[in-house]
Design a protein around this motif. Structure first.
Motif, PDB file in Angstrom:
ATOM      1  N   HIS A  70       0.849  -1.198   0.000  1.00 31.65           N
ATOM      2  CA  HIS A  70       0.000   0.000   0.000  1.00 31.65           C
ATOM      3  C   HIS A  70       0.884   1.247   0.000  1.00 31.65           C
ATOM      4  CE1 HIS A  70      -3.485   2.383   0.576  1.00 31.65           C
ATOM      5  NE2 HIS A  70      -3.680   2.206   1.858  1.00 31.65           N
ATOM      6  N   GLU A  71       1.049   1.865  -1.184  1.00 33.03           N
ATOM      7  CA  GLU A  71       1.905   3.045  -1.305  1.00 33.03           C
ATOM      8  C   GLU A  71       1.137   4.353  -1.380  1.00 33.03           C
ATOM      9  OE1 GLU A  71       4.609   2.590  -4.572  1.00 33.03           O
ATOM     10  OE2 GLU A  71       5.783   1.063  -3.542  1.00 33.03           O
ATOM     11  N   SER A  72      -0.112   4.298  -1.863  1.00 34.23           N
ATOM     12  CA  SER A  72      -0.835   5.557  -2.042  1.00 34.23           C
ATOM     13  C   SER A  72      -2.336   5.301  -2.086  1.00 34.23           C
ATOM     14  CB  SER A  72      -0.400   6.241  -3.340  1.00 34.23           C
ATOM     15  OG  SER A  72      -0.932   5.555  -4.455  1.00 34.23           O
ATOM     16  N   ALA A  73      -3.095   6.372  -2.163  1.00 30.19           N
ATOM     17  CA  ALA A  73      -4.546   6.251  -2.290  1.00 30.19           C
ATOM     18  C   ALA A  73      -4.920   5.572  -3.607  1.00 30.19           C
ATOM     19  CB  ALA A  73      -5.196   7.625  -2.193  1.00 30.19           C
ATOM     20  N   PHE A  74      -4.043   5.618  -4.595  1.00 32.53           N
ATOM     21  CA  PHE A  74      -4.288   4.939  -5.865  1.00 32.53           C
ATOM     22  C   PHE A  74      -4.578   3.454  -5.638  1.00 32.53           C
ATOM     23  CE2 PHE A  74      -2.814   2.659  -9.645  1.00 32.53           C
ATOM     24  CZ  PHE A  74      -3.546   3.296 -10.641  1.00 32.53           C
ATOM     25  N   ASP A  75      -3.870   2.850  -4.685  1.00 36.27           N
ATOM     26  CA  ASP A  75      -4.067   1.430  -4.380  1.00 36.27           C
ATOM     27  C   ASP A  75      -5.508   1.140  -3.979  1.00 36.27           C
ATOM     28  OD1 ASP A  75      -1.270   1.342  -4.597  1.00 36.27           O
ATOM     29  OD2 ASP A  75      -1.016   1.548  -2.439  1.00 36.27           O
ATOM     30  N   THR A  76      -6.130   2.086  -3.304  1.00 31.93           N
ATOM     31  CA  THR A  76      -7.496   1.859  -2.841  1.00 31.93           C
ATOM     32  C   THR A  76      -8.504   2.014  -3.966  1.00 31.93           C
ATOM     33  OG1 THR A  76      -7.754   4.155  -2.118  1.00 31.93           O
ATOM     34  CG2 THR A  76      -6.935   2.588  -0.495  1.00 31.93           C
ATOM     35  N   LEU A  77      -8.139   2.694  -5.013  1.00 34.46           N
ATOM     36  CA  LEU A  77      -9.021   2.841  -6.178  1.00 34.46           C
ATOM     37  C   LEU A  77      -8.919   1.648  -7.130  1.00 34.46           C
ATOM     38  CD1 LEU A  77      -8.238   6.508  -7.275  1.00 34.46           C
ATOM     39  CD2 LEU A  77     -10.361   5.703  -6.256  1.00 34.46           C
ATOM     40  N   VAL A  78      -7.701   1.296  -7.447  1.00 30.72           N
ATOM     41  CA  VAL A  78      -7.456   0.425  -8.585  1.00 30.72           C
ATOM     42  C   VAL A  78      -8.028  -0.981  -8.405  1.00 30.72           C
ATOM     43  CG1 VAL A  78      -5.142  -0.398  -7.939  1.00 30.72           C
ATOM     44  CG2 VAL A  78      -5.761  -0.094 -10.354  1.00 30.72           C
ATOM     45  N   TRP A  79      -7.989  -1.539  -7.205  1.00 29.75           N
ATOM     46  CA  TRP A  79      -8.468  -2.913  -7.039  1.00 29.75           C
ATOM     47  C   TRP A  79      -9.981  -3.024  -7.195  1.00 29.75           C
ATOM     48  CZ3 TRP A  79      -5.452  -6.553  -8.119  1.00 29.75           C
ATOM     49  CH2 TRP A  79      -4.082  -6.364  -7.976  1.00 29.75           C
ATOM     50  N   LEU A  80     -10.680  -1.923  -7.009  1.00 32.46           N
ATOM     51  CA  LEU A  80     -12.124  -1.931  -7.261  1.00 32.46           C
ATOM     52  C   LEU A  80     -12.426  -2.166  -8.739  1.00 32.46           C
ATOM     53  CD1 LEU A  80     -13.237   0.989  -4.961  1.00 32.46           C
ATOM     54  CD2 LEU A  80     -14.078  -1.362  -4.816  1.00 32.46           C
ATOM     55  N   THR A  81     -11.478  -1.851  -9.600  1.00 34.41           N
ATOM     56  CA  THR A  81     -11.700  -1.989 -11.038  1.00 34.41           C
ATOM     57  C   THR A  81     -11.012  -3.211 -11.642  1.00 34.41           C
ATOM     58  OG1 THR A  81      -9.789  -0.647 -11.701  1.00 34.41           O
ATOM     59  CG2 THR A  81     -11.845   0.520 -11.234  1.00 34.41           C
ATOM     60  N   LEU A  82     -10.063  -3.802 -10.933  1.00 30.84           N
ATOM     61  CA  LEU A  82      -9.273  -4.887 -11.525  1.00 30.84           C
ATOM     62  C   LEU A  82      -9.853  -6.276 -11.318  1.00 30.84           C
ATOM     63  CD1 LEU A  82      -5.618  -3.741 -10.755  1.00 30.84           C
ATOM     64  CD2 LEU A  82      -6.894  -3.567 -12.899  1.00 30.84           C
ATOM     65  N   VAL A  83     -10.614  -6.469 -10.268  1.00 26.03           N
ATOM     66  CA  VAL A  83     -11.198  -7.786 -10.000  1.00 26.03           C
ATOM     67  C   VAL A  83     -12.716  -7.653  -9.955  1.00 26.03           C
ATOM     68  CG1 VAL A  83      -9.151  -8.728  -8.849  1.00 26.03           C
ATOM     69  CG2 VAL A  83     -10.859  -7.517  -7.502  1.00 26.03           C
ATOM     70  N   PRO A  84     -13.441  -8.735 -10.253  1.00 29.70           N
ATOM     71  CA  PRO A  84     -14.885  -8.598 -10.414  1.00 29.70           C
ATOM     72  C   PRO A  84     -15.687  -8.312  -9.143  1.00 29.70           C
ATOM     73  CG  PRO A  84     -14.184 -10.864 -10.857  1.00 29.70           C
ATOM     74  CD  PRO A  84     -12.950 -10.047 -10.646  1.00 29.70           C
ATOM     75  N   ARG A  85     -15.276  -8.834  -7.988  1.00 26.34           N
ATOM     76  CA  ARG A  85     -16.086  -8.664  -6.777  1.00 26.34           C
ATOM     77  C   ARG A  85     -15.192  -8.417  -5.562  1.00 26.34           C
ATOM     78  NH1 ARG A  85     -19.857 -12.483  -5.250  1.00 26.34           N
ATOM     79  NH2 ARG A  85     -21.065 -10.736  -4.546  1.00 26.34           N
ATOM     80  N   PRO A  86     -14.532  -7.275  -5.512  1.00 23.60           N
ATOM     81  CA  PRO A  86     -13.592  -7.021  -4.407  1.00 23.60           C
ATOM     82  C   PRO A  86     -14.300  -6.787  -3.077  1.00 23.60           C
ATOM     83  CG  PRO A  86     -13.866  -5.058  -5.722  1.00 23.60           C
ATOM     84  CD  PRO A  86     -14.623  -6.150  -6.422  1.00 23.60           C
ATOM     85  N   ALA A  87     -13.668  -7.267  -2.026  1.00 22.54           N
ATOM     86  CA  ALA A  87     -14.093  -6.992  -0.652  1.00 22.54           C
ATOM     87  C   ALA A  87     -12.849  -6.501   0.078  1.00 22.54           C
ATOM     88  CB  ALA A  87     -14.653  -8.242   0.016  1.00 22.54           C
ATOM     89  N   TYR A  88     -12.770  -5.210   0.303  1.00 19.38           N
ATOM     90  CA  TYR A  88     -11.597  -4.631   0.943  1.00 19.38           C
ATOM     91  C   TYR A  88     -11.631  -4.851   2.446  1.00 19.38           C
ATOM     92  CZ  TYR A  88     -10.048  -1.776  -3.034  1.00 19.38           C
ATOM     93  OH  TYR A  88      -9.570  -1.338  -4.236  1.00 19.38           O
ATOM     94  N   VAL A  89     -10.468  -5.155   3.012  1.00 18.90           N
ATOM     95  CA  VAL A  89     -10.286  -5.089   4.457  1.00 18.90           C
ATOM     96  C   VAL A  89      -9.809  -3.671   4.721  1.00 18.90           C
ATOM     97  CG1 VAL A  89      -8.998  -5.954   6.442  1.00 18.90           C
ATOM     98  CG2 VAL A  89      -9.711  -7.538   4.625  1.00 18.90           C
ATOM     99  N   MET A  90     -10.575  -2.939   5.528  1.00 16.54           N
ATOM    100  CA  MET A  90     -10.283  -1.524   5.737  1.00 16.54           C
ATOM    101  C   MET A  90     -10.375  -1.184   7.217  1.00 16.54           C
ATOM    102  SD  MET A  90     -13.810   0.018   4.297  1.00 16.54           S
ATOM    103  CE  MET A  90     -14.985   0.509   5.550  1.00 16.54           C
ATOM    104  N   LYS A  91      -9.686  -0.142   7.595  1.00 20.38           N
ATOM    105  CA  LYS A  91      -9.745   0.280   8.997  1.00 20.38           C
ATOM    106  C   LYS A  91     -11.147   0.794   9.315  1.00 20.38           C
ATOM    107  CE  LYS A  91      -7.705   4.784   7.911  1.00 20.38           C
ATOM    108  NZ  LYS A  91      -6.569   5.665   8.155  1.00 20.38           N
ATOM    109  N   GLN A  92     -11.618   0.462  10.508  1.00 22.23           N
ATOM    110  CA  GLN A  92     -12.995   0.811  10.872  1.00 22.23           C
ATOM    111  C   GLN A  92     -13.217   2.309  10.980  1.00 22.23           C
ATOM    112  OE1 GLN A  92     -14.252  -1.016  14.519  1.00 22.23           O
ATOM    113  NE2 GLN A  92     -13.637   0.706  15.750  1.00 22.23           N
ATOM    114  N   GLU A  93     -12.161   3.099  11.111  1.00 22.28           N
ATOM    115  CA  GLU A  93     -12.310   4.555  11.176  1.00 22.28           C
ATOM    116  C   GLU A  93     -12.977   5.105   9.915  1.00 22.28           C
ATOM    117  OE1 GLU A  93      -8.729   3.504  13.734  1.00 22.28           O
ATOM    118  OE2 GLU A  93      -9.522   2.879  11.802  1.00 22.28           O
ATOM    119  N   LEU A  94     -12.846   4.391   8.804  1.00 25.23           N
ATOM    120  CA  LEU A  94     -13.470   4.840   7.555  1.00 25.23           C
ATOM    121  C   LEU A  94     -14.995   4.786   7.612  1.00 25.23           C
ATOM    122  CD1 LEU A  94     -11.024   3.236   4.971  1.00 25.23           C
ATOM    123  CD2 LEU A  94     -11.134   5.621   5.705  1.00 25.23           C
TER     124      LEU A  94
END
Length: 186
Positions: A70-94
């Motif tokens: 995880h180098e930048s906010a770009f990482d959080t965008l791109v995987w939503l478009t690269l795989v068909p059904r992403p489920a992100y593990v994210m910090k609960q503060e979000l």
């Protein structure tokens, strides 16, 4: 970049409003909102900032555990478009971000309390098992936070726990954000 930032915040606000309506009218379409949002942001990065990107290697279509540096906010965008059904593990503060936070759970994202100890780990494993059963691609940033390009931080225990508990193939990946920027001298 200023124009992109204005576009980002305005479009994000508008899409969270649309997302709220989608949750009320068609909750099964909840994942379409973040995917559409990410595609829109990547389009704006290309058009407004001239950022191009490419994928090297194969991407999963079935259930998998994608362990991304995880180098930048770009990482959080791109995987939503690269795989068909992403489920992100994210910090609960979000979850506390107005409008946006309320859209993450229905979209199947997995919030984790990074200070929650064993209870948080059990919840992470339970949520990941549901995602795996639904043939989702679980995207986790094993270091737990962003790292400067070229820097490796210690891995957090979540990625090992998920790999062991789900039995999913683990696909280590990196989005080399350092290559998005010009190397020319100014």
């Amino acid at each position: 970049s200023t124009l992109f930032n204005v576009f980002f915040f305005v479009s994000t606000f508008l899409l969270t409003l649309v997302g709220t309506a989608v949750l009320l009218l068609a909750p099964r379409r909840a994942l379409d909102i973040p995917v559409g949002w990410a595609r829109l942001q990547l389009w704006a990065l290309r058009v407004l900032c001239g950022i191009r990107w490419r994928v090297v290697g194969a991407l999963p279509t079935g259930a998998a555990l994608i362990a991304s540096h995880h180098e930048s906010a770009f990482d959080t965008l791109v995987w939503l478009t690269l795989v068909p059904r992403p489920a992100y593990v994210m910090k609960q503060e979000l979850l506390r971000i107005p409008l946006f936070g309320a859209l993450t759970r229905p979209a199947g994202m997995i919030a984790v309390d990074r200070d929650g100890g064993g209870k948080a780990m059990r919840k992470l494993i339970q949520d990941a098992a549901q995602a795996a059963a639904a043939q989702r691609q679980i995207v986790i940033f094993p270091e737990g936070t962003r790292a400067e390009p070229g820097t490796l931080l210690p891995l957090q225990p979540g990625v090992v726990a998920l790999a062991a508990s789900t039995g999913l193939p683990v696909i280590p990946v990196a989005t080399d954000s350092g290559r998005c920027w010009s190397r020319r001298a100014f």
